[in-house]
Design an enzyme around this catalytic site. Structure first.
Site, short mmCIF file in Angstrom:
data_model
loop_
_atom_site.label_atom_id
_atom_site.label_comp_id
_atom_site.label_asym_id
_atom_site.label_seq_id
_atom_site.Cartn_x
_atom_site.Cartn_y
_atom_site.Cartn_z
N GLU A 8 0.50 7.64 -5.19
CA GLU A 8 -0.94 7.70 -5.41
C GLU A 8 -1.48 9.11 -5.18
O GLU A 8 -2.33 9.58 -5.93
CB GLU A 8 -1.64 6.72 -4.47
CG GLU A 8 -2.95 6.25 -5.03
CD GLU A 8 -3.76 5.44 -4.02
OE1 GLU A 8 -3.22 5.12 -2.95
OE2 GLU A 8 -4.92 5.16 -4.31
N ASP A 9 -1.00 9.78 -4.16
CA ASP A 9 -1.64 11.03 -3.75
C ASP A 9 -0.88 12.30 -4.08
O ASP A 9 -1.37 13.39 -3.82
CB ASP A 9 -1.88 11.01 -2.22
CG ASP A 9 -2.88 9.93 -1.85
OD1 ASP A 9 -3.59 9.46 -2.76
OD2 ASP A 9 -2.93 9.56 -0.66
#
Ligand code: MN
Length: 714
Positions: free
Chosen positions: A76-77
């Protein structure tokens, strides 16, 4: 901040043979891709996955879980991809990380109570590996522990979501310490004033309470020693949110909340648990209703303990739980306790064990009286009979598996269903009969003049959609019949110098209808439109006997008039007669383009025949009606042809080739050979009209060895 070495130490302590390499590699990778990222607290981002992994060791989880915990935010990051994770850490780790990422990407609009249950089920349904949920819970727990660094509006939103969604999930999974901490932290942010009040009161009472705890513990210890029961005694405060809830539910002040203190007695064997209970009940009077034997009948999440509440030495209620060490472990870690490493077991075996355990739960669920428990949530994973989808506003709807956008539309509102024109699933246009999947976001396009279609009935799954569609179709049909019936009656009545309106108002039409078995005047008039009653039959009721012998011609004339004036409707070929009953004669199968004639039957609408049909020739001339084929027509009609030919190899193939070249669908074919080496071939084909049929017959006729082609009636 916890260090990776602490984590590795903890794993080796509870699982000496663990593959620490996997965890170390995950750590190194996570450190590399998160490098330079900082949390709101100012700490390096890596502290977060490390803390999450640390919490996972408290649940004594396997190395796959720990690796996935360390990696849970990388997709996600950071620029890491699922493919990379699969390659480096294997499919299991990648799959779990993907599952956690998917859960994180869900955004729920609100956590209204009515939504909460659906959202919890959706989360459990989406996590096809229970480790996904465990990691998500640890992730949330660490985020709650560091919530002070968030903006205030975010604090409230996250805390509310935690209280409504994640704490109940922890509870259902039986991880009570986590549920309590999640609740208390949420409570602090959502109701700071109430939280502080309870905290202050607890502080003020602490000394007195500690004294009380010590006294009770001492009494218990003495009695147990007398009975030769060697046990561990724990005294504890209830968690704040639990106290708060009691104050709300029981509408009492802090002072009046009993059982703020609870005791737990842990001992070696089940036998001893009951002995301890016996001793306790002999010194203090038990409150009958509060005794629960969860050892004999475990909770659905496998929680076991004896619970009793007694009137203590100072007349206060004292809550006591009694259980074995093993039961205590399950009570603390819940589902995770069943997931934990046991020495000498591979993770594969663990895998099988947990799912066997889940299955066992399902079986046991049948005997459990309280259905509002954990099982309901796990069941959906094992018996996937529901899907959970999002509205554009972020609400979650629960639908039966196989449900379509039309079901979704009706679940939102009957009118949305009725006006449903199209659907978008996750932003892309999807057919109305598309099967929805859990997690998808569905959007319905509506148009106020759109109506449900009959063929929706073939794919909708919900009873609501089905009954609403039927209702609408019926109403539409009735509306049309009513309008037509009214027009027909008005004309018939006018001809006899009667006013339909007056007779309607005076209730006489209704009387006439009731005589024929119709409840209301409207029913009767709709019956005329449906073709069940002729207008003349209605008029006759109001005419003197002699006059009622109306020449047939006039009613026929009316119908003719009526039919000519009507515009054709799509799908129906004979001009304008679609809303009275039209049937095609089975005897001659008329095709568009054939010269046809209509026959007005008594109360059964019109039958269409070819003019050459024997039936048509015998018809009462007065009841005949001229008909025309509608110019725009694209329907297909079945027709039967007979081909007489010499019996030659390959001839059948040539005929069928000619048929399909002429774009006729063959529905049915049969061939029989005669004694004289000739064959009779019969084909049922579909054509758009007489013209196409003629062309087809001509081209078949040209084929070598074909002797004769003819159209046959049936
Ligand atoms: Mn995270």
């Amino acid at each position: 901040m916890i260090r990776i070495t602490d984590i590795l130490d903890r794993v080796s302590a509870y699982y000496p043979e663990a593959d620490l390499g996997l965890v170390e590699r995950a750590y190194v990778y996570s450190a590399r891709v998160h490098d330079g990222q900082v949390r709101l607290s100012g700490e390096p981002y890596l502290s977060h996955p490390l803390e999450v992994a640390g919490l996972l060791t408290e649940l004594k989880l396997d190395t796959v879980s720990l690796a996935a915990g360390l990696l849970h935010d990388v997709v996600e990051d950071t620029c890491a991809t699922a493919e990379e994770l699969t390659e480096m850490f294997g499919p299991q780790v990648a799959h779990i990380v993907e599952g956690v990422t998917k859960l994180s990407s869900l955004s729920f609009r609100s956590s209204e109570a009515r939504q909460a249950e659906s959202i919890r089920k959706m989360i459990l349904a989406m996590a096809d590996d229970i480790r996904v949920v465990l990691i998500k819970l640890c992730d949330r727990l660490h985020n709650m522990r560091t919530l002070q660094f968030q903006r205030e509006d975010k604090q409230i939103k996250i805390a509310q979501e935690t209280l409504d969604i994640y704490a109940p999930i922890a509870n259902r999974l039986g991880i009570y310490w986590m549920k309590n901490e999640l609740e208390d932290t949420s409570f602090l942010y959502l109701y700071p004033q109430e939280y502080r009040e309870i905290a202050n009161q607890m502080d003020r009472k602490r000394e007195k309470q500690q004294e009380f705890i010590d006294t009770i513990k001492e009494i218990i210890r003495e009695k147990m020693t007398d009975a030769h029961l060697n046990c561990e005694i724990q005294g504890r405060h209830k968690h704040f949110y639990g106290i708060y809830q009691k104050m709300i539910v029981q509408q009492v002040s802090f002072e009046d909340v009993y059982d703020i203190l609870g005791f737990r007695i842990i001992i070696d064997t089940v036998q001893q648990c009951y002995e301890v209970l016996g001793v306790l009940h002999s010194i203090w009077k038990p409150i009958a209703k509060r005794f629960k034997d969860y050892i004999g009948i475990p909770k659905p999440n496998m929680y076991q303990s004896l619970h009793t509440t007694v009137i203590g030495p100072f007349g206060e209620r004292v809550e006591i739980q009694i259980r074995t060490r093993e039961m205590d472990r399950v009570a603390r870690d819940g589902i995770a306790a069943h997931w934990q490493y046991k020495e000498g077991q591979t993770s594969d075996k663990n895998d099988g064990q947990v799912f066997a355990w889940l299955r066992k739960l399902v079986e046991e669920q049948k005997h459990v009286k309280d259905p509002d428990e954990f099982m309901e949530a796990v069941r959906i994973e094992l018996f996937p009979d529901e899907v959970y989808v999002f509205t554009p506003q972020g609400d979650v709807l629960t639908l039966p598996r196989g449900a379509t956008p039309v079901d979704f539309a009706y679940a939102i509102h009957s009118e949305v269903g009725n006006q449903c024109m199209g659907a978008k699933v996750d932003g892309r246009i999807a057919p109305l009969k598309y099967e929805l999947k859990t997690g998808e976001r569905v959007e319905i396009t509506t148009s106020s003049n759109h109506r449900p279609s009959k063929d929706w009935l073939s794919f909708v799954r919900t009873a609501k959609a089905r009954s609403r569609i039927r209702q609408i179709i019926k109403a539409e049909e009735r509306k049309q019949s009513l309008a037509l019936g009214r027009e027909m009656c008005e004309k018939a009545f006018r001809k006899h110098h009667l006013s339909l309106n007056k007779l309607l108002k005076s209730g006489e039409i209704q009387k006439a209808g009731q005589e024929r078995g119709y409840k209301t005047a409207e029913d009767l008039i709709a019956g005329v439109g449906y073709g069940k009653v002729t207008p003349l039959q209605v008029v006759r009721y109001f005419l003197p006997q002699s006059e009622s012998k109306e020449p047939k011609e006039s009613i026929v004339g009316k119908l003719k008039e009526r039919i000519r004036g009507k515009k054709p409707k799509s799908g129906i070929l004979v001009k304008g007669v679609d809303d009275i009953l039209v049937r095609f004669g089975k005897c001659c199968n008329p095709l568009p383009g054939d010269p046809v004639v209509g026959y007005i039957t008594r109360g059964q609408g019109i039958t269409v025949h070819r003019t050459t049909c024997a039936h048509a020739l015998n018809m009462d001339a007065a009841r005949q009606i001229e008909l025309e084929w509608s110019p725009e027509k694209d329907d297909l009609y079945p027709v039967r042809i007979h081909v007489l030919c010499n019996d030659k190899i390959g001839l059948l193939a040539s005929i069928t080739a000619a048929l399909s070249e002429a774009e006729a669908n063959i529905l049915d074919a049969s061939v029989s050979t005669r004694a004289d080496c000739r064959s009779d071939c019969y084909f049922t084909i579909t054509v758009s009209g007489a013209q196409q049929l003629e062309m087809i017959m001509r081209s078949v006729n040209k084929i070598k060895y074909v002797i004769k082609v003819s159209r046959i009636a049936a």
